[in-house]
Motif scaffolding. Structure first.
Motif, short mmCIF file in Angstrom:
data_model
loop_
_atom_site.label_atom_id
_atom_site.label_comp_id
_atom_site.label_asym_id
_atom_site.label_seq_id
_atom_site.Cartn_x
_atom_site.Cartn_y
_atom_site.Cartn_z
N SER A 8 0.84 -1.19 0.00
CA SER A 8 0.00 0.00 0.00
C SER A 8 0.88 1.24 0.00
N PRO A 9 0.58 2.22 -0.85
CA PRO A 9 1.37 3.45 -0.85
C PRO A 9 1.40 4.14 0.51
N SER A 10 0.37 3.94 1.30
CA SER A 10 0.31 4.60 2.61
C SER A 10 1.37 4.07 3.58
N ARG A 11 1.99 2.96 3.26
CA ARG A 11 3.01 2.38 4.15
C ARG A 11 4.44 2.72 3.74
N ASN A 39 12.82 3.73 -1.94
CA ASN A 39 11.44 4.17 -2.06
C ASN A 39 10.92 3.98 -3.49
N GLU A 40 11.75 4.27 -4.48
CA GLU A 40 11.36 4.08 -5.87
C GLU A 40 11.10 2.60 -6.16
N ALA A 41 12.02 1.74 -5.72
CA ALA A 41 11.84 0.30 -5.95
C ALA A 41 10.60 -0.23 -5.22
N ALA A 42 10.38 0.24 -4.00
CA ALA A 42 9.21 -0.21 -3.23
C ALA A 42 7.92 0.32 -3.85
N THR A 43 7.94 1.54 -4.35
CA THR A 43 6.76 2.09 -5.01
C THR A 43 6.39 1.24 -6.22
N LEU A 47 2.94 -0.73 -6.82
CA LEU A 47 2.08 -0.43 -7.97
C LEU A 47 1.98 -1.57 -8.97
N TYR A 48 3.06 -2.30 -9.18
CA TYR A 48 3.10 -3.28 -10.27
C TYR A 48 3.33 -4.72 -9.82
N GLY A 49 3.70 -4.91 -8.57
CA GLY A 49 4.04 -6.25 -8.09
C GLY A 49 2.98 -6.80 -7.17
N SER A 50 3.29 -6.80 -5.89
CA SER A 50 2.38 -7.35 -4.90
C SER A 50 1.06 -6.60 -4.91
N SER A 51 0.02 -7.31 -4.53
CA SER A 51 -1.30 -6.68 -4.42
C SER A 51 -2.10 -7.41 -3.35
#
Length: 133
Positions: A8-11, A39-43, A47-51
């Protein structure tokens, strides 16, 4: 430091704080670059990996001469032909993440592993920290 956070972006703020705290022994410039790259890699992982209920896993390790950080998502395989262009103007919109990572750290590795995709970032500490620049 090892951290597992919901996708989640909030985390991401929590991730940045934890990473910065784990880098208290390295120079501010190196720590800042690692935190931005992480932060870029986690973003991208969010957005594109885990959901859904699949977290991303983050690790930061400080070695004698290197900082190594990694982000593991549990998503699909990344698209083939990831951009390697040196000029950001040649990249499609939204395709500047890897370009940015390569400017912030000395080594970027993307690998497909059993659980998903892992991005590993390495940055030299000290005078050798400008190897990729």
């Amino acid at each position: 430091m090892e951290l597992s956070i919901p996708a989640s972006p909030s985390r991401l703020a929590e991730l940045r704080r934890a990473a910065r705290a784990s880098l208290h022994e390295v120079a501010d410039e190196v720590a800042d670059d690692i935190v931005v790259a992480l932060n870029e890699a986690a973003t991208n992982a969010v957005l594109y990996g885990s959901s859904g209920d699949r977290p991303i896993q983050v690790r930061v390790q400080v070695h004698d001469d290197w900082v190594e950080a990694s982000v593991l998502d549990h998503g699909p395989e990344p698209p083939a032909g990831l951009p390697v262009a040196a000029d950001p103007d040649e990249l499609p919109a939204g395709g500047r993440g890897l370009w940015l990572l390569r400017r912030l750290v000395d080594e970027v590795r993307l690998e497909r592993v059993k659980l998903g995709t892992r991005v590993t970032l390495r940055r030299a500490i000290g005078q050798a920290a400008t190897l990729a620049r």
